[in-house]
Design a protein around this motif. Structure first.
Motif, PDB file in Angstrom:
ATOM      1  N   ILE A  97       4.341   2.031 -22.693  1.00 31.33           N
ATOM      2  CA  ILE A  97       4.438   3.500 -22.586  1.00 31.33           C
ATOM      3  C   ILE A  97       4.585   3.859 -21.110  1.00 31.33           C
ATOM      4  O   ILE A  97       3.885   3.280 -20.270  1.00 31.33           O
ATOM      5  CB  ILE A  97       3.132   4.201 -23.034  1.00 31.33           C
ATOM      6  CG1 ILE A  97       2.643   3.693 -24.366  1.00 31.33           C
ATOM      7  CG2 ILE A  97       3.269   5.708 -23.020  1.00 31.33           C
ATOM      8  CD1 ILE A  97       1.373   4.387 -24.840  1.00 31.33           C
ATOM      9  N   ARG A  98       5.423   4.858 -20.840  1.00 30.02           N
ATOM     10  CA  ARG A  98       5.497   5.375 -19.467  1.00 30.02           C
ATOM     11  C   ARG A  98       4.529   6.550 -19.344  1.00 30.02           C
ATOM     12  O   ARG A  98       4.619   7.522 -20.095  1.00 30.02           O
ATOM     13  CB  ARG A  98       6.933   5.800 -19.140  1.00 30.02           C
ATOM     14  CG  ARG A  98       7.131   6.165 -17.667  1.00 30.02           C
ATOM     15  CD  ARG A  98       8.607   6.379 -17.335  1.00 30.02           C
ATOM     16  NE  ARG A  98       9.360   5.126 -17.422  1.00 30.02           N
ATOM     17  CZ  ARG A  98       9.431   4.205 -16.458  1.00 30.02           C
ATOM     18  NH1 ARG A  98       8.794   4.395 -15.320  1.00 30.02           N
ATOM     19  NH2 ARG A  98      10.140   3.100 -16.625  1.00 30.02           N
ATOM     20  N   LEU A  99       3.597   6.440 -18.424  1.00 34.07           N
ATOM     21  CA  LEU A  99       2.599   7.496 -18.223  1.00 34.07           C
ATOM     22  C   LEU A  99       3.204   8.648 -17.412  1.00 34.07           C
ATOM     23  O   LEU A  99       4.303   8.501 -16.849  1.00 34.07           O
ATOM     24  CB  LEU A  99       1.361   6.929 -17.504  1.00 34.07           C
ATOM     25  CG  LEU A  99       0.724   5.698 -18.168  1.00 34.07           C
ATOM     26  CD1 LEU A  99      -0.465   5.206 -17.344  1.00 34.07           C
ATOM     27  CD2 LEU A  99       0.301   6.010 -19.602  1.00 34.07           C
ATOM     28  N   ASN A 100       2.483   9.760 -17.307  1.00 33.64           N
ATOM     29  CA  ASN A 100       3.055  10.949 -16.655  1.00 33.64           C
ATOM     30  C   ASN A 100       3.275  10.772 -15.154  1.00 33.64           C
ATOM     31  O   ASN A 100       3.897  11.608 -14.513  1.00 33.64           O
ATOM     32  CB  ASN A 100       2.198  12.205 -16.944  1.00 33.64           C
ATOM     33  CG  ASN A 100       0.775  12.082 -16.412  1.00 33.64           C
ATOM     34  OD1 ASN A 100       0.474  11.194 -15.617  1.00 33.64           O
ATOM     35  ND2 ASN A 100      -0.116  12.971 -16.856  1.00 33.64           N
ATOM     36  N   ASP A 101       2.748   9.668 -14.582  1.00 29.63           N
ATOM     37  CA  ASP A 101       2.985   9.398 -13.160  1.00 29.63           C
ATOM     38  C   ASP A 101       4.000   8.270 -12.966  1.00 29.63           C
ATOM     39  O   ASP A 101       4.145   7.735 -11.870  1.00 29.63           O
ATOM     40  CB  ASP A 101       1.661   9.043 -12.462  1.00 29.63           C
ATOM     41  CG  ASP A 101       0.916   7.945 -13.196  1.00 29.63           C
ATOM     42  OD1 ASP A 101       1.514   7.286 -14.094  1.00 29.63           O
ATOM     43  OD2 ASP A 101      -0.271   7.718 -12.881  1.00 29.63           O
ATOM     44  N   GLY A 102       4.680   7.868 -14.061  1.00 37.19           N
ATOM     45  CA  GLY A 102       5.716   6.841 -13.962  1.00 37.19           C
ATOM     46  C   GLY A 102       5.201   5.418 -14.147  1.00 37.19           C
ATOM     47  O   GLY A 102       5.989   4.480 -14.298  1.00 37.19           O
ATOM     48  N   VAL A 103       3.872   5.247 -14.159  1.00 38.40           N
ATOM     49  CA  VAL A 103       3.306   3.905 -14.354  1.00 38.40           C
ATOM     50  C   VAL A 103       3.532   3.484 -15.807  1.00 38.40           C
ATOM     51  O   VAL A 103       3.435   4.303 -16.724  1.00 38.40           O
ATOM     52  CB  VAL A 103       1.793   3.900 -13.995  1.00 38.40           C
ATOM     53  CG1 VAL A 103       1.113   2.611 -14.432  1.00 38.40           C
ATOM     54  CG2 VAL A 103       1.622   4.119 -12.499  1.00 38.40           C
ATOM     55  N   VAL A 104       3.830   2.206 -15.995  1.00 41.07           N
ATOM     56  CA  VAL A 104       4.137   1.691 -17.327  1.00 41.07           C
ATOM     57  C   VAL A 104       2.938   0.891 -17.841  1.00 41.07           C
ATOM     58  O   VAL A 104       2.421   0.029 -17.133  1.00 41.07           O
ATOM     59  CB  VAL A 104       5.425   0.839 -17.242  1.00 41.07           C
ATOM     60  CG1 VAL A 104       5.614   0.004 -18.485  1.00 41.07           C
ATOM     61  CG2 VAL A 104       6.625   1.749 -17.025  1.00 41.07           C
ATOM     62  N   MET A 105       2.480   1.232 -19.057  1.00 36.22           N
ATOM     63  CA  MET A 105       1.249   0.645 -19.596  1.00 36.22           C
ATOM     64  C   MET A 105       1.504   0.037 -20.973  1.00 36.22           C
ATOM     65  O   MET A 105       2.108   0.694 -21.825  1.00 36.22           O
ATOM     66  CB  MET A 105       0.186   1.759 -19.720  1.00 36.22           C
ATOM     67  CG  MET A 105      -1.136   1.283 -20.256  1.00 36.22           C
ATOM     68  SD  MET A 105      -2.383   2.615 -20.346  1.00 36.22           S
ATOM     69  CE  MET A 105      -2.097   3.196 -22.016  1.00 36.22           C
TER      70      MET A 105
END
Ligand SMILES: NC(=O)c1ccc[n+]([C@@H]2O[C@H](COP(=O)([O-])OP(=O)(O)OC[C@H]3O[C@@H](n4cnc5c(N)ncnc54)[C@H](OP(=O)(O)O)[C@@H]3O)[C@@H](O)[C@H]2O)c1
Length: 278
Positions: free
Chosen positions: A8-16
């Motif tokens: 998933i791409r988080l709202n700050d662009g980090v991918v989790m």
């Protein structure tokens, strides 16, 4: 169905990763063994917390795995007695030291602890640490929408993730929808509802398991993923750690999802975050 195996791409662009290994109630020695097993089996997210007392073991397992640091997504959490800007910063430094890493991928405020009233300052400390590269993403846990609103109004930033109690008995449908509207990823803790001891034997879960040739736990984990949540099941047993990751080769039907939704009781198993006093 395989898009759910993608991160998933988080709202700050980090991918989790959408699925991770939970480590609550797994001590330091045991966590080293179980986290090594999880990483060998293909998990790439490990969820720990200063309160779990196992960050040393988790860190040792990550180091022993030989997997490059940037391929493992490490989450930890600041505990209730370290709220406030300076205390949270020190707690983060101590977690990094115990884990033996230079940064966390995700750092969460474990509980809002509204009676202390310091969660905005605590979140600001996480944002400052993010600026410095000690944390890649700033999130929270057990926050109610009112707590999230306050964080946003006082820091200008929505947390990337809210990790909350969520399982078919307490499915948080309204909170999930609210998170989605505000770009916050919902991560389910206690996903197997095992504090009740009965979820995995419920008829809609058992029926879907029989229909797909999967286990009840796999059906419940799949329900989380198809309902849009990240999920962090915990097991101390290697065969279950493996089983809990094998959830990308089947898809629950709309009817099965709805039948599992019908197990909702509206009752939490854990503490109510609004009244949490610690
Ligand atoms: N942020 C928070 O406040 C908070 C609170 C609680 C938890 N968490 C996080 O969420 C993670 C998961 O929550 P949780 O550990 O409370 O509960 P969980 O993952 O829903 O359930 C764990 C229980 O389910 C059993 N289990 C695991 N896989 C199974 C399977 N395939 N079949 C049958 N039983 C199975 C485990 O037993 P065995 O170990 O014997 O297999 C254990 O008793 C935690 O480990 C922690 O990382 C966060």
């Amino acid at each position: 169905m395989n898009e759910l195996s993608a991160p998933i791409r988080l709202n700050d662009g980090v991918v989790m990763p959408r699925i991770g290994y939970g480590t609550y109630k797994v001590g330091d020695d045991e966590s080293q063994r179980t986290v090594e097993t999880a990483l060998e089996l293909g998990y790439r997210l490990v969820d720990t917390a200063e309160m779990y007392g196992n960050e040393v073991g988790v860190g040792r397992a990550v180091a022993a795995s030989g997997i490059p640091r940037d391929e493992v997504f490490l989450t930890s959490k600041v505990w209730n007695d370290h709220h406030g800007r300076d205390a949270a910063r020190r707690a983060l430094e101590q977690s990094l030291e115990r884990l033996g890493v230079d940064y966390l991928d995700l750092y969460l405020i474990h509980w809002p602890s509204p009676k202390q009233g310091l969660y905005t300052e605590t979140f600001q400390a996480i944002l400052d640490a993010k600026e410095e590269g000690l944390v890649r993403s700033a999130g929270v846990s057990n926050f109610l929408p009112e707590h999230l609103e306050r964080v946003r109004s006082e820091t200008g930033v929505w947390p990337s993730v809210n990790q909350i109690e969520l399982h078919p008995y307490f499915n948080q449908a309204d909170v999930r929808a609210w998170h989605a509207e505000h770009g916050i990823v919902t991560e389910s803790w206690g996903p197997l509802g095992q504090r009740t001891g009965s979820l995995l034997a419920e008829e809609p879960v058992a029926a879907a398991a029989a229909a797909h040739g999967k286990s009840p736990a796999q059906v419940v984990i799949r329900w989380h993923l198809q309902r849009g949540c990240a999920v962090i099941p915990k097991s101390a047993r290697a065969e279950r750690i493996a089983e809990n990751l094998e959830v990308f080769d089947f898809e629950l039907t709309g009817e099965e999802l709805t039948a599992i939704d019908g197990l909702h009781t509206g009752r939490r198993q854990g503490i109510d975050p609004g009244g949490h006093e610690r």
